[in-house]
Design a protein around this motif. Structure first.
Motif, mmCIF file in Angstrom:
data_model
loop_
_atom_site.group_PDB
_atom_site.id
_atom_site.type_symbol
_atom_site.label_atom_id
_atom_site.label_comp_id
_atom_site.label_asym_id
_atom_site.label_seq_id
_atom_site.Cartn_x
_atom_site.Cartn_y
_atom_site.Cartn_z
ATOM 1 N N TYR A 1 15.843 -3.805 3.228
ATOM 2 C CA TYR A 1 15.385 -4.793 2.248
ATOM 3 C C TYR A 1 13.881 -4.719 1.990
ATOM 4 C CZ TYR A 1 19.804 -6.785 1.028
ATOM 5 O OH TYR A 1 21.056 -6.943 0.496
ATOM 6 N N ARG A 2 13.128 -4.153 2.894
ATOM 7 C CA ARG A 2 11.715 -3.886 2.584
ATOM 8 C C ARG A 2 11.638 -2.989 1.351
ATOM 9 N NH1 ARG A 2 7.998 0.361 3.719
ATOM 10 N NH2 ARG A 2 5.905 -0.297 4.338
ATOM 11 N N HIS A 3 12.452 -1.938 1.327
ATOM 12 C CA HIS A 3 12.428 -0.999 0.205
ATOM 13 C C HIS A 3 12.987 -1.650 -1.064
ATOM 14 C CE1 HIS A 3 11.270 2.152 2.957
ATOM 15 N NE2 HIS A 3 12.293 1.854 3.735
ATOM 16 N N LEU A 4 14.029 -2.473 -0.910
ATOM 17 C CA LEU A 4 14.595 -3.123 -2.090
ATOM 18 C C LEU A 4 13.605 -4.106 -2.708
ATOM 19 C CD1 LEU A 4 18.318 -3.798 -1.080
ATOM 20 C CD2 LEU A 4 17.272 -1.759 -2.035
ATOM 21 N N TYR A 5 12.900 -4.862 -1.875
ATOM 22 C CA TYR A 5 11.888 -5.781 -2.415
ATOM 23 C C TYR A 5 10.807 -5.000 -3.160
ATOM 24 C CZ TYR A 5 13.844 -9.402 0.726
ATOM 25 O OH TYR A 5 14.664 -10.290 1.377
ATOM 26 N N LEU A 6 10.405 -3.854 -2.593
ATOM 27 C CA LEU A 6 9.386 -3.047 -3.252
ATOM 28 C C LEU A 6 9.902 -2.427 -4.544
ATOM 29 C CD1 LEU A 6 7.779 -1.332 -0.131
ATOM 30 C CD2 LEU A 6 6.804 -3.186 -1.512
ATOM 31 N N ASP A 7 11.204 -2.155 -4.621
ATOM 32 C CA ASP A 7 11.776 -1.674 -5.885
ATOM 33 C C ASP A 7 11.634 -2.728 -6.985
ATOM 34 O OD1 ASP A 7 12.516 0.727 -4.714
ATOM 35 O OD2 ASP A 7 14.616 0.158 -4.430
ATOM 36 N N PHE B 1 12.900 5.528 -11.787
ATOM 37 C CA PHE B 1 11.605 5.655 -11.127
ATOM 38 C C PHE B 1 11.832 6.032 -9.668
ATOM 39 C CE2 PHE B 1 12.599 1.087 -10.746
ATOM 40 C CZ PHE B 1 12.428 0.862 -9.387
ATOM 41 N N THR B 2 10.774 6.504 -9.043
ATOM 42 C CA THR B 2 10.831 6.843 -7.626
ATOM 43 C C THR B 2 10.264 5.688 -6.815
ATOM 44 O OG1 THR B 2 10.599 9.199 -8.101
ATOM 45 C CG2 THR B 2 10.105 8.484 -5.858
ATOM 46 N N GLY B 3 11.058 5.234 -5.839
ATOM 47 C CA GLY B 3 10.624 4.170 -4.958
ATOM 48 C C GLY B 3 10.166 4.710 -3.623
ATOM 49 N N THR B 4 9.806 3.818 -2.718
ATOM 50 C CA THR B 4 9.380 4.223 -1.389
ATOM 51 C C THR B 4 10.458 5.078 -0.738
ATOM 52 O OG1 THR B 4 10.185 2.065 -0.645
ATOM 53 C CG2 THR B 4 7.797 2.315 -0.926
ATOM 54 N N GLY B 5 9.990 6.066 0.030
ATOM 55 C CA GLY B 5 10.927 6.977 0.680
ATOM 56 C C GLY B 5 11.468 8.051 -0.233
ATOM 57 N N GLY B 6 11.050 8.045 -1.504
ATOM 58 C CA GLY B 6 11.477 9.084 -2.427
ATOM 59 C C GLY B 6 12.782 8.819 -3.132
ATOM 60 N N ALA B 7 13.382 7.649 -2.954
ATOM 61 C CA ALA B 7 14.647 7.341 -3.625
ATOM 62 C C ALA B 7 14.439 7.228 -5.128
ATOM 63 C CB ALA B 7 15.234 6.050 -3.069
ATOM 64 N N MET C 1 20.355 -1.939 -7.381
ATOM 65 C CA MET C 1 19.788 -1.861 -6.036
ATOM 66 C C MET C 1 20.253 -0.587 -5.344
ATOM 67 S SD MET C 1 18.219 -4.496 -6.679
ATOM 68 C CE MET C 1 17.145 -4.246 -5.271
ATOM 69 N N ARG C 2 19.329 0.093 -4.722
ATOM 70 C CA ARG C 2 19.642 1.383 -4.114
ATOM 71 C C ARG C 2 20.753 1.261 -3.061
ATOM 72 N NH1 ARG C 2 14.326 3.425 -0.955
ATOM 73 N NH2 ARG C 2 13.152 2.669 -2.749
ATOM 74 N N GLY C 3 21.652 2.230 -3.072
ATOM 75 C CA GLY C 3 22.722 2.280 -2.083
ATOM 76 C C GLY C 3 23.882 1.347 -2.361
ATOM 77 N N ALA D 1 0.842 -1.201 0.000
ATOM 78 C CA ALA D 1 0.000 0.000 0.000
ATOM 79 C C ALA D 1 0.877 1.251 0.000
ATOM 80 C CB ALA D 1 -0.924 -0.003 1.208
ATOM 81 N N ASP D 2 1.975 1.233 0.739
ATOM 82 C CA ASP D 2 2.900 2.365 0.745
ATOM 83 C C ASP D 2 3.462 2.617 -0.653
ATOM 84 O OD1 ASP D 2 2.529 2.702 3.446
ATOM 85 O OD2 ASP D 2 4.423 1.776 4.041
ATOM 86 N N LEU D 3 3.749 1.544 -1.377
ATOM 87 C CA LEU D 3 4.264 1.693 -2.733
ATOM 88 C C LEU D 3 3.217 2.347 -3.629
ATOM 89 C CD1 LEU D 3 6.639 1.073 -4.659
ATOM 90 C CD2 LEU D 3 5.513 -1.101 -5.176
ATOM 91 N N GLU D 4 1.965 1.948 -3.476
ATOM 92 C CA GLU D 4 0.895 2.538 -4.279
ATOM 93 C C GLU D 4 0.767 4.036 -4.013
ATOM 94 O OE1 GLU D 4 -0.909 1.243 -6.632
ATOM 95 O OE2 GLU D 4 -0.121 -0.797 -6.444
ATOM 96 N N ASN D 5 1.069 4.449 -2.794
ATOM 97 C CA ASN D 5 0.919 5.857 -2.425
ATOM 98 C C ASN D 5 2.100 6.715 -2.856
ATOM 99 O OD1 ASN D 5 -1.592 5.446 -1.194
ATOM 100 N ND2 ASN D 5 -0.664 4.912 0.770
ATOM 101 N N GLN D 6 3.153 6.097 -3.401
ATOM 102 C CA GLN D 6 4.330 6.818 -3.882
ATOM 103 C C GLN D 6 4.277 6.907 -5.399
ATOM 104 O OE1 GLN D 6 7.491 8.205 -2.308
ATOM 105 N NE2 GLN D 6 7.191 9.045 -4.370
#
Length: 318
Positions: free
Chosen positions: A151-157, A62-68, A116-118, A34-39
């Motif tokens: 890794y939550r953010h990486l999986y969502l990426d 693209f922009t991922g969760t947290g604005g990365a 992968m970010r970072g 749901a957080d991904l949908e809101n970004q």
């Protein structure tokens, strides 16, 4: 089948894992999606300097969760045939050279390879975390709230990339495959679990599974040695041991594995001391999809002869 350093093979193929599964695991991932949908994705596709006569090569952002801002190499054949391949790289690596993707393009497949970010590629990582962040990706966010585990953010990426590619002109969303080695193997399983439309998953010696088992084996191999380093510096008497492994359970792909619907082929070296075979089979044994495995009894975390050819032949069938 010979014995492994880890456990007998007949136990490997029945092993169900050690790392705990958080009680709110399903709610955690429902909230994450749901957080991904809101970004907003803010997708940008820019022609790359590298080009070939039979492919359009581009930098996809693209922009991922947290604005990365997250980067992937995108190659689209001039005459796409429908299938697409997503590639995920190993720990601290990057998306690799453009030319390495061209065999799939020659088949008419679209290819997207994620940075992968970072890590070693072009993606940024703009999410601050409190607590432990010492030269580690695996445990980044472990002392923060669970939603800030890296890794939550990486999986969502991987989810966002899959959805973007599935929406591209010339791509059949029902003919998408995912693959990767080590960290890329773990991300392959995570992506297939969180994107039910993925048709084929081909992980090779996946990292990111059954963390407690890897730690208990005490192999002192990167990257799981980061767990031991964390305890030495932050919890030397292990008062928080259960808490730490339960929190890591949110991003343990063995707990995501039952969600995978894609046909899956695992490749594993039985002498792998970087990603021990038992940790890999902890995820494999929880798969409920059509599945198979390929075993290299004498090999570890290294080049496995014939594996790239096998992956290519399998993804060619998409």
């Amino acid at each position: 089948m010979p014995l492994t350093f880890d456990m007998p093979f007949d136990e490997l193929v029945a092993y169900q894992g050690t790392n705990p599964r958080p009680a709110d695991f399903d709610d955690y991932w429902a909230r994450a999606l749901a957080d991904l949908e809101n970004q907003a994705a803010d997708v940008e596709i820019v022609p790359a300097e590298f080009q070939t006569p039979y492919a359009r090569c581009a930098d996809l952002w693209f922009t991922g969760t947290g604005g990365a801002r997250v980067h992937a190499k995108l190659l689209q054949p001039t005459r796409p045939q429908g299938p697409a391949v997503l590639e995920f790289h190993g720990y601290r690596g990057d998306s690799g050279d453009w030319v390495s993707k061209l065999p799939y393009v020659a088949l008419g497949h679209t290819v997207a390879a994620l940075d992968m970010r970072g890590q070693g590629g072009l993606s940024t990582d703009e999410i601050p975390v409190s607590g432990w962040a010492m030269a580690t990706y695996l445990l980044r966010g472990i002392d923060d709230k669970p939603d800030n585990l890296l890794y939550r953010h990486l999986y969502l990426d991987t989810v966002r990339l899959a959805r973007i590619v599935m929406d591209l002109d010339g791509v059949d969303p029902d003919r998408v495959g995912v693959t990767g080695y080590s960290q890329g193997g773990g991300l392959t399983l995570a992506c297939a679990a969180l994107v039910p439309g993925v048709k084929l998953a081909v992980p090779v010696f996946p990292f990111l599974t059954d963390y407690r088992r890897a730690w208990e084996l005490d192999l002192e191999e990167n990257p799981y040695d980061e767990i031991a380093e964390y305890f030495r510096r932050r919890d030397p008497m292990h008062r928080r041991e259960d808490e730490v492994f339960t929190r890591l359970g949110y991003v343990d792909v063995q707990h995501l594995a039952p969600r995978v619907r894609a046909r899956t082929m695992l490749t594993v070296g039985l002498n792998d001391r970087t990603c021990p075979p038992s940790t890999q089979f902890a995820a494999y044994n929880k798969l409920t999809c059509e599945k198979s495995y390929r075993v290299y009894p004498d090999f570890g975390h290294e080049d496995l002869p014939g594996t790239d050819d096998e992956i290519y032949s399998l993804l060619a069938t998409l």
